[in-house]
Design a protein around this motif. Structure first.
Motif, PDB file in Angstrom:
ATOM      1  N   GLU A   1       0.865  -1.181   0.000  1.00 27.74           N
ATOM      2  CA  GLU A   1       0.000   0.000   0.000  1.00 27.74           C
ATOM      3  C   GLU A   1       0.899   1.227   0.000  1.00 27.74           C
ATOM      4  O   GLU A   1       2.049   1.173   0.473  1.00 27.74           O
ATOM      5  N   VAL A   2       0.410   2.323  -0.554  1.00 28.11           N
ATOM      6  CA  VAL A   2       1.095   3.599  -0.385  1.00 28.11           C
ATOM      7  C   VAL A   2       0.186   4.515   0.420  1.00 28.11           C
ATOM      8  O   VAL A   2      -1.030   4.531   0.228  1.00 28.11           O
ATOM      9  N   PHE A   3       0.798   5.249   1.327  1.00 26.09           N
ATOM     10  CA  PHE A   3       0.057   6.119   2.226  1.00 26.09           C
ATOM     11  C   PHE A   3       0.408   7.576   1.952  1.00 26.09           C
ATOM     12  O   PHE A   3       1.150   7.880   1.013  1.00 26.09           O
ATOM     13  N   TRP A   4      -0.139   8.477   2.774  1.00 25.36           N
ATOM     14  CA  TRP A   4       0.150   9.895   2.559  1.00 25.36           C
ATOM     15  C   TRP A   4       1.659  10.137   2.542  1.00 25.36           C
ATOM     16  O   TRP A   4       2.197  10.748   1.624  1.00 25.36           O
ATOM     17  N   LEU A   5       2.342   9.643   3.561  1.00 22.76           N
ATOM     18  CA  LEU A   5       3.800   9.750   3.626  1.00 22.76           C
ATOM     19  C   LEU A   5       4.387   8.355   3.723  1.00 22.76           C
ATOM     20  O   LEU A   5       3.895   7.523   4.485  1.00 22.76           O
ATOM     21  N   ASN A   6       5.451   8.125   2.967  1.00 26.17           N
ATOM     22  CA  ASN A   6       6.113   6.828   2.940  1.00 26.17           C
ATOM     23  C   ASN A   6       7.620   7.046   2.920  1.00 26.17           C
ATOM     24  O   ASN A   6       8.117   7.926   2.201  1.00 26.17           O
ATOM     25  N   VAL A   7       8.344   6.266   3.697  1.00 32.75           N
ATOM     26  CA  VAL A   7       9.792   6.186   3.550  1.00 32.75           C
ATOM     27  C   VAL A   7      10.115   4.730   3.266  1.00 32.75           C
ATOM     28  O   VAL A   7       9.874   3.854   4.100  1.00 32.75           O
ATOM     29  N   PHE A   8      10.636   4.488   2.076  1.00 35.03           N
ATOM     30  CA  PHE A   8      11.012   3.139   1.678  1.00 35.03           C
ATOM     31  C   PHE A   8      12.519   2.997   1.896  1.00 35.03           C
ATOM     32  O   PHE A   8      13.319   3.778   1.363  1.00 35.03           O
ATOM     33  N   GLY A   9      12.909   1.996   2.703  1.00 36.42           N
ATOM     34  CA  GLY A   9      14.315   1.772   2.980  1.00 36.42           C
ATOM     35  C   GLY A   9      15.063   1.283   1.763  1.00 36.42           C
ATOM     36  O   GLY A   9      14.474   0.869   0.759  1.00 36.42           O
ATOM     37  N   PRO A  10      16.421   1.292   1.815  1.00 36.53           N
ATOM     38  CA  PRO A  10      17.240   0.909   0.664  1.00 36.53           C
ATOM     39  C   PRO A  10      16.904  -0.479   0.104  1.00 36.53           C
ATOM     40  O   PRO A  10      16.852  -0.665  -1.117  1.00 36.53           O
ATOM     41  N   LYS A  11      16.658  -1.438   0.984  1.00 37.42           N
ATOM     42  CA  LYS A  11      16.362  -2.794   0.514  1.00 37.42           C
ATOM     43  C   LYS A  11      15.057  -2.822  -0.278  1.00 37.42           C
ATOM     44  O   LYS A  11      14.978  -3.454  -1.346  1.00 37.42           O
ATOM     45  N   LEU A  12      14.031  -2.144   0.219  1.00 39.82           N
ATOM     46  CA  LEU A  12      12.746  -2.106  -0.474  1.00 39.82           C
ATOM     47  C   LEU A  12      12.877  -1.350  -1.784  1.00 39.82           C
ATOM     48  O   LEU A  12      12.311  -1.762  -2.813  1.00 39.82           O
ATOM     49  N   VAL A  13      13.639  -0.265  -1.790  1.00 38.45           N
ATOM     50  CA  VAL A  13      13.837   0.514  -3.015  1.00 38.45           C
ATOM     51  C   VAL A  13      14.530  -0.325  -4.079  1.00 38.45           C
ATOM     52  O   VAL A  13      14.125  -0.329  -5.252  1.00 38.45           O
ATOM     53  N   GLU A  14      15.561  -1.037  -3.689  1.00 39.18           N
ATOM     54  CA  GLU A  14      16.273  -1.867  -4.663  1.00 39.18           C
ATOM     55  C   GLU A  14      15.401  -3.005  -5.166  1.00 39.18           C
ATOM     56  O   GLU A  14      15.498  -3.403  -6.330  1.00 39.18           O
ATOM     57  N   GLY A  15      14.530  -3.522  -4.290  1.00 34.53           N
ATOM     58  CA  GLY A  15      13.633  -4.590  -4.734  1.00 34.53           C
ATOM     59  C   GLY A  15      12.643  -4.129  -5.782  1.00 34.53           C
ATOM     60  O   GLY A  15      12.320  -4.869  -6.725  1.00 34.53           O
ATOM     61  N   VAL A  16      12.154  -2.917  -5.652  1.00 34.69           N
ATOM     62  CA  VAL A  16      11.216  -2.368  -6.643  1.00 34.69           C
ATOM     63  C   VAL A  16      11.970  -1.850  -7.859  1.00 34.69           C
ATOM     64  O   VAL A  16      11.480  -1.943  -8.995  1.00 34.69           O
ATOM     65  N   GLY A  17      13.157  -1.312  -7.610  1.00 32.88           N
ATOM     66  CA  GLY A  17      13.932  -0.658  -8.662  1.00 32.88           C
ATOM     67  C   GLY A  17      14.035   0.818  -8.354  1.00 32.88           C
ATOM     68  O   GLY A  17      13.016   1.515  -8.313  1.00 32.88           O
ATOM     69  N   ARG A  18      15.263   1.291  -8.119  1.00 31.38           N
ATOM     70  CA  ARG A  18      15.431   2.683  -7.697  1.00 31.38           C
ATOM     71  C   ARG A  18      14.889   3.659  -8.722  1.00 31.38           C
ATOM     72  O   ARG A  18      14.234   4.661  -8.384  1.00 31.38           O
ATOM     73  N   GLU A  19      15.135   3.389  -9.988  1.00 30.94           N
ATOM     74  CA  GLU A  19      14.652   4.300 -11.028  1.00 30.94           C
ATOM     75  C   GLU A  19      13.136   4.372 -11.029  1.00 30.94           C
ATOM     76  O   GLU A  19      12.551   5.451 -11.178  1.00 30.94           O
ATOM     77  N   ARG A  20      12.497   3.238 -10.843  1.00 31.09           N
ATOM     78  CA  ARG A  20      11.029   3.238 -10.813  1.00 31.09           C
ATOM     79  C   ARG A  20      10.514   4.014  -9.600  1.00 31.09           C
ATOM     80  O   ARG A  20       9.572   4.800  -9.708  1.00 31.09           O
ATOM     81  N   VAL A  21      11.113   3.775  -8.435  1.00 30.16           N
ATOM     82  CA  VAL A  21      10.654   4.481  -7.243  1.00 30.16           C
ATOM     83  C   VAL A  21      10.813   5.984  -7.411  1.00 30.16           C
ATOM     84  O   VAL A  21       9.900   6.767  -7.087  1.00 30.16           O
ATOM     85  N   LEU A  22      11.962   6.418  -7.935  1.00 28.82           N
ATOM     86  CA  LEU A  22      12.229   7.850  -8.069  1.00 28.82           C
ATOM     87  C   LEU A  22      11.367   8.515  -9.138  1.00 28.82           C
ATOM     88  O   LEU A  22      11.221   9.743  -9.136  1.00 28.82           O
ATOM     89  N   SER A  23      10.773   7.736 -10.022  1.00 25.73           N
ATOM     90  CA  SER A  23       9.907   8.311 -11.061  1.00 25.73           C
ATOM     91  C   SER A  23       8.424   8.193 -10.716  1.00 25.73           C
ATOM     92  O   SER A  23       7.562   8.396 -11.571  1.00 25.73           O
ATOM     93  N   THR A  24       8.115   7.869  -9.455  1.00 20.68           N
ATOM     94  CA  THR A  24       6.724   7.727  -9.019  1.00 20.68           C
ATOM     95  C   THR A  24       5.976   9.049  -9.177  1.00 20.68           C
ATOM     96  O   THR A  24       6.458  10.095  -8.727  1.00 20.68           O
ATOM     97  N   PRO A  25       4.784   9.040  -9.789  1.00 22.68           N
ATOM     98  CA  PRO A  25       3.978  10.268  -9.860  1.00 22.68           C
ATOM     99  C   PRO A  25       3.397  10.585  -8.479  1.00 22.68           C
ATOM    100  O   PRO A  25       2.559   9.848  -7.965  1.00 22.68           O
ATOM    101  N   ALA A  26       3.865  11.646  -7.858  1.00 21.84           N
ATOM    102  CA  ALA A  26       3.438  11.987  -6.504  1.00 21.84           C
ATOM    103  C   ALA A  26       3.747  13.456  -6.234  1.00 21.84           C
ATOM    104  O   ALA A  26       4.456  14.118  -7.012  1.00 21.84           O
TER     105      ALA A  26
END
Length: 443
Positions: A174-199
């Motif tokens: 789930e994504v909430f109003w505020l989210n901090v995704f740790g390095p492991k979670l970011v790498e699992g999703v893909g850093r480029e994808r996380v950083l390009s999230t529409p938000a």
């Protein structure tokens, strides 16, 4: 070690913030918390805790926190709880310390959520999170309205408890109003994808975590535009999800949180108005709607003509009724203080107590039938006598014993037996409604 809240649950939504992260290598718990406390003191505008809870309550100060941490210390770590009454703030900090662990867990609730409808306060909250992320290696953090968080299925997200404890927030459930995704979670999703999230805000933090904020203000999460933004962000991070399905679910959650105006049965309004707060905040509006529709059956425990007394010594029987009533008072006066006064209001307090405790279904039937129900019947009859100028008409069979009020006679022991059959029967055959019905027929 877990710090427990000592405040009673209150009605109304609140901002819920959770953070899990690694501590540094220092061994002193108060030193580990120094960056956290500094960030809190600098950014908690209008909601700074002012009470520290360890073995006892103390006024907020760094010295009080150090003392509380010492008091709560055990072989696994320590904890401290911070509070404020207005606005309501509950903050617990749990530290797992070497050799058992090296982890900080934070749980914060701030009520009302409407405090965070102001952009300035939300910006200060974001600055606090940035500061915390600079000092603690955050595995995961989130902030959101508590009611909607419950509707999202936190913390299980459809998993069983064992899997949830084992895996934690191991993917973007789930994504909430505020989210901090740790390095492991970011790498699992893909850093480029996380950083390009529409938000509203996507920010890479120095330790490799990513801060993601969906909307400028936390309190407006249920606005349709905010829900669309939430769905877009979630589907971007989870391409396996369908946008229309996610958005429909979010809109259903918003609808479930729309305030419902209480319109309870007038006889039972003093009782029913107390029930919704016993449920999870995410369920309360649905419960209010259900209780609005609830119409208890009319009391049937009365006779148009009194049965003649068939006891040889009425005074002795009435004394036994008094003993039953006094026994109920002795048993419950701590939990239901108003029972001492034997008023109509005390009947409502008893109704709520028995309902909240689920008394008919938690306790043994022989105890209820042999002791509790007769005591409740005697107490109910005494309230009719005291407040409606009633008159006891005792009978050998307890359930036939009557209280004359006006042109009718009422059967309080029979009412009490039916009342004590189930949790639902506490509402269907409430003491509150029985008294109000007798009161209407007093003339």
């Amino acid at each position: 070690m877990k710090a427990m809240s000592s405040l009673e649950p209150k009605a109304g939504d609140r901002l819920r913030f959770l953070l899990d992260g690694a501590l540094g290598h220092r061994a002193e718990s108060d030193t580990e918390l120094t960056p956290f406390l500094a960030a809190l003191e600098s950014h908690a505008e209008g909601w700074m805790p002012d009470v520290v809870k360890g073995a006892q309550r103390r006024k907020y100060s760094r010295a009080s926190i150090k003392k509380a941490l010492e008091e709560q210390r055990d072989e696994h770590g320590t904890s401290v709880a911070l509070y404020r009454v207005q606005p309501l703030v509950e903050l617990t900090l749990d530290l797992d310390l070497p050799p058992s662990g090296n982890q900080l867990s934070c749980s914060l609730g701030v009520q009302p959520l409407s405090l965070f409808s102001e952009r300035g306060r939300c910006l200060m909250f974001l600055d606090m999170i940035r500061t915390l992320a600079a000092h603690y290696l955050v595995d995961y953090a989130m902030a959101h309205g508590m009611a909607d968080r419950q509707l999202a299925g936190v913390p299980y997200f459809g998993r069983d408890e064992k899997a949830s404890r084992r895996d934690g927030f191991d993917k973007i459930y789930e994504v909430f109003w505020l989210n901090v995704f740790g390095p492991k979670l970011v790498e699992g999703v893909g850093r480029e994808r996380v950083l390009s999230t529409p938000a509203h805000l996507v920010e890479e933090l120095p330790n490799g975590s990513v801060l993601l904020v969906l909307w400028p203000t936390a309190a407006d999460f249920a606005r349709d535009e905010a829900r669309v933004a939430q769905a877009r962000a979630h589907v971007h991070l989870r391409p396996d999800l369908d946008f229309d399905t996610v958005l429909r679910t979010l809109r259903e959650r918003s609808a479930a949180l729309v305030p419902v105006e209480p319109r309870f049965h007038p006889d039972l309004a003093p009782l029913l108005s107390r029930l919704p707060d016993a449920f999870a905040i995410s369920e309360r509006q649905r419960k209010i709607a259900e209780l609005n529709a609830f119409r208890p059956p009319a009391p049937e425990e009365w006779l148009p003509v009194a049965l003649p007394s068939d006891v040889g010594n009425p005074e002795r029987v009435l004394t036994s009724y008094g003993d039953l009533s006094e026994g109920l008072v002795a048993a419950l006066h701590t939990k239901v203080p108003s029972i001492m006064a034997a008023t109509p209001e005390s009947l409502t307090d008893l109704d709520f107590h028995f309902w909240r405790e689920n008394f008919p279904e938690r306790y043994k039937r022989d105890l209820i039938d042999g002791h509790t129900a007769p005591a409740v019947g005697a107490y109910l009859g005494d309230v009719l006598v005291k407040h409606l100028n009633g008159e006891w008409l005792p009978r050998r069979k307890l359930e036939e014993s009557q209280v004359r009020v006006g042109q009718r006679v009422w059967l309080p022991f029979l009412r009490a037996r039916r009342y004590m059959q189930s949790r639902q029967s506490l509402l269907d055959s409430s003491l509150t409604q029985f008294f109000r019905e007798a009161e209407r027929h007093r003339a």
